[in-house]
Design a protein around this motif. Structure first.
Motif, short mmCIF file in Angstrom:
data_model
loop_
_atom_site.label_atom_id
_atom_site.label_comp_id
_atom_site.label_asym_id
_atom_site.label_seq_id
_atom_site.Cartn_x
_atom_site.Cartn_y
_atom_site.Cartn_z
N UNK A 62 -9.03 3.14 0.96
CA UNK A 62 -9.35 4.56 1.13
C UNK A 62 -8.18 5.39 0.62
N UNK A 63 -8.53 6.59 0.15
CA UNK A 63 -7.48 7.50 -0.32
C UNK A 63 -7.16 8.56 0.71
N UNK A 64 -7.85 8.51 1.85
CA UNK A 64 -7.75 9.59 2.82
C UNK A 64 -6.33 9.79 3.34
N UNK A 65 -5.53 8.75 3.36
CA UNK A 65 -4.22 8.88 3.99
C UNK A 65 -3.11 9.18 3.00
N UNK A 66 -3.46 9.54 1.79
CA UNK A 66 -2.49 10.09 0.86
C UNK A 66 -1.43 9.12 0.39
N UNK A 67 -1.72 7.84 0.45
CA UNK A 67 -0.72 6.86 0.03
C UNK A 67 -0.99 6.42 -1.40
N UNK A 68 0.08 6.18 -2.12
CA UNK A 68 -0.05 5.78 -3.51
C UNK A 68 0.44 4.35 -3.67
N UNK A 69 -0.02 3.68 -4.71
CA UNK A 69 0.44 2.32 -5.00
C UNK A 69 1.96 2.32 -5.12
N UNK A 70 2.65 1.22 -4.73
CA UNK A 70 2.07 -0.07 -4.35
C UNK A 70 1.64 -0.16 -2.89
N UNK A 71 1.80 0.91 -2.10
CA UNK A 71 1.35 0.89 -0.71
C UNK A 71 -0.11 1.32 -0.67
N UNK A 72 -0.93 0.55 0.02
CA UNK A 72 -2.37 0.78 0.00
C UNK A 72 -2.85 0.94 1.44
N UNK A 73 -3.84 1.84 1.64
CA UNK A 73 -4.44 2.02 2.95
C UNK A 73 -5.88 1.53 2.92
N UNK A 74 -6.22 0.71 3.92
CA UNK A 74 -7.56 0.15 4.05
C UNK A 74 -8.24 0.69 5.30
N UNK A 75 -9.53 0.87 5.20
CA UNK A 75 -10.33 1.17 6.38
C UNK A 75 -10.68 -0.16 7.04
N UNK A 76 -10.57 -0.20 8.35
CA UNK A 76 -10.87 -1.45 9.05
C UNK A 76 -11.53 -1.19 10.39
N UNK A 77 -12.17 -2.23 10.93
CA UNK A 77 -12.82 -2.13 12.23
C UNK A 77 -12.36 -3.28 13.11
N UNK A 78 -11.73 -2.95 14.23
CA UNK A 78 -11.21 -3.96 15.14
C UNK A 78 -12.33 -4.58 15.97
N UNK A 79 -11.98 -5.63 16.72
CA UNK A 79 -12.98 -6.33 17.54
C UNK A 79 -13.63 -5.41 18.57
N UNK A 80 -12.88 -4.40 19.02
CA UNK A 80 -13.43 -3.48 20.03
C UNK A 80 -14.23 -2.33 19.40
N UNK A 81 -14.54 -2.47 18.11
CA UNK A 81 -15.33 -1.49 17.35
C UNK A 81 -14.58 -0.20 17.04
N UNK A 82 -13.28 -0.19 17.25
CA UNK A 82 -12.47 0.98 16.90
C UNK A 82 -12.17 0.96 15.40
N UNK A 83 -12.46 2.08 14.73
CA UNK A 83 -12.11 2.21 13.32
C UNK A 83 -10.64 2.56 13.18
N UNK A 84 -9.97 1.93 12.22
CA UNK A 84 -8.53 2.15 12.02
C UNK A 84 -8.22 2.27 10.53
N UNK A 85 -7.07 2.85 10.26
CA UNK A 85 -6.52 2.87 8.90
C UNK A 85 -5.33 1.92 8.89
N UNK A 86 -5.33 0.98 7.97
CA UNK A 86 -4.29 -0.04 7.91
C UNK A 86 -3.48 0.16 6.63
N UNK A 87 -2.22 0.52 6.78
CA UNK A 87 -1.35 0.70 5.62
C UNK A 87 -0.58 -0.60 5.36
N UNK A 88 -0.72 -1.11 4.15
CA UNK A 88 -0.05 -2.36 3.77
C UNK A 88 1.05 -2.04 2.77
#
Length: 491
Positions: A62-88
């Motif tokens: 996702x581009x929503x969190x304003x991060x540029x390569x080489x750092x990337x942000x992913x949309x994810x869903x945890x086991x408890x169904x909470x949506x999160x943004x994961x910055x790698x």
């Protein structure tokens, strides 16, 4: 009901609520009602985050969190169904895992409705990941620069400026005054269309790049000299964001200041907003932006003074952000909607006109237990004068002359020999109509003290809390009033 009366007692209102509203800085926990909805900071395993993001699939970038390569942000869903943004991060960003963990925990200790909060991290081998609340409604840059259906409304732009200033003030009060590369991509919109500041820019001492973008035209002058971020540098960046909000474009500060100095500031304003704002508002926003963009860092305002200035400029404060933004409410919200009565609906929407109509139709039927006592005492001239004050108040209330209604009802109340929950309710709405929500809340609570089982008193408390920006307390009170009315209708 006892717990509700205790929670919103007059003493609590005077000692706790009033201070937090006036200071505008106690955004921690998002109000008492919401503090338990945020998870505590957690350390995730790499496997958990792989599963949440489908193996860091490119489909989830996702581009929503304003991060540029080489750092990337992913949309994810945890086991408890909470949506999160994961910055790698890239593998060279944080070579010291202990430093990464300490910094993540520090940022993860913050909790505010004005932030997209950090809720966890992961450090395994060379992997460094951050986990934040996911914001589903994109970035300020998207809504300002790349809009498709409608330009962002003036009232919403003013709200973005205020909420951002409040976020910076909150962070500063918690010892996190430094924010790296503050820009329109770092401001995100949540389920309800409210703007939030990304927590990722609060991380410091990483090696994942400079604190500011490579575009020197937007970089604070002292950063160019020293390479260090200061609280004053953050205020400078806030000034550039105010230019973005006014113009709908990314204008270099030097060009904007030239226009301001030559008194051509209207050329800064977004042409799509023509006729939608007053010259006074435009002038004040330009003045604030130019103060933030002063060359000398010491001449710039701090976040607290920005909040104070921006509070007085707010327009359409009663309109929810998702309405101003033209987006569906609760895009990814798991909350169950309340089944509301017409009164509840009016309070939730802060539709004061509808509330006025409802109170008018209700009349004084809920004062019947007090009416007999009043009629017995009506023979005294003082009582007659007091009742005349109420009568004049009712006439003004019916005619929507709310300033006069406040004055007349106050004369009735101040005598103190007669008590009417309906008069408190009517003066409460009159205060709201005159943009005095703190006084209104005091009256709504007093009406409940007089008549503890009266749903109207709780409904009006909810409306006052919404008007004060205390969304979670308002929702909680609305639930109580709805339950009380349902219980009362069964009897």
């Amino acid at each position: 009901m006892g717990a509700r009366c205790s929670k919103f007692s007059i003493c609590w209102f005077q000692s706790h609520l009033k201070a937090s509203v006036l200071e505008s800085s106690d955004l921690e926990n998002g109000g008492k009602g919401e503090k338990n909805t945020w998870p505590s900071f957690s350390e995730f395993s790499l496997e958990q985050l792989k599963a949440a993001t489908c193996g860091f699939s490119s489909d989830n970038i996702v581009s929503e969190h304003g991060e540029k390569a080489p750092n990337v942000v992913f949309k994810g869903k945890l086991d408890n169904d909470r949506w999160v943004a994961v910055k790698r991060f890239n593998k060279f960003a944080w070579p010291d895992s202990r430093q990464f963990l300490e910094e993540a925990r520090a940022v993860g200790s913050l909790r505010s409705e004005r932030l997209a909060n950090l809720i966890g991290c992961c450090y395994e081998g060379e992997e460094r990941l951050l986990v934040a609340e996911f914001m589903p409604n994109e970035t300020l840059a998207k809504h300002l620069f790349h809009w498709e259906n409608q330009p962002m409304k003036w009232a919403m732009r003013l709200r973005v400026a205020l909420y951002l200033a409040q976020a910076l003030e909150y962070c500063s009060s918690k010892g996190r005054a430094l924010y790296h590369d503050l820009n329109a991509y770092r401001i995100l919109f949540d389920n309800d269309g409210n703007p939030r500041l990304s927590c990722f820019g609060l991380m410091k001492n990483s090696r994942d790049g400079k604190s500011y973008s490579t575009n020197l035209a937007f970089t604070p002058p002292e950063y160019l000299r020293t390479g260090r971020v200061t609280p004053e540098s953050v205020v400078y960046s806030f000034g550039t964001l105010m230019l973005d909000l006014m113009s709908g474009k990314h204008i270099p500060p030097s060009h904007a200041l030239d226009l301001i100095r030559s008194k051509n500031f209207l050329m800064l304003m977004d042409s799509a907003l023509e006729g939608h704002f007053s010259n006074d508002d435009g002038t004040e926003l330009v003045r604030l932006a130019s103060r933030c963009l002063q060359y000398e860092a010491r001449e710039r305002p701090n976040a607290k003074s920005l909040v104070t200035s921006l509070l007085s400029l707010q327009k359409e404060a009663e309109v929810p952000s998702y309405v101003l933004m033209g987006i569906p409410q609760g895009t990814a919200s798991p909350k169950q909607p309340l089944s509301l009565t017409p009164f509840g609906e009016a309070c939730l929407r802060l539709d004061l006109t509808a509330i006025h109509e409802i109170l008018e139709k209700m009349g004084y039927k809920d004062d019947e237990g007090i009416a007999n006592e009043l009629s017995f005492q009506m023979w005294t001239s003082q009582m007659q004068e007091t009742l005349n004050s109420k009568k004049h108040g009712d006439t003004a209330f019916r005619a929507k002359d709310f300033a006069s209604a406040v004055d007349c009802y106050t004369q009735f109340i101040d005598v103190g020999t007669m008590v009417s929950p309906t008069v408190y309710a009517r003066r409460c709405l009159s205060y709201l109509m005159n943009d005095r929500p703190q006084e209104a809340l005091g009256d709504a609570m007093q009406a409940q003290v007089v008549s503890p089982e009266w749903p109207t008193a709780l409904y009006l408390q909810a409306a006052c809390l919404f008007s004060l920006g205390m969304e979670s307390d308002g929702q909680e009170t609305l639930k109580d009033s709805t339950s009380l009315e349902a219980k009362r209708s069964k009897n």
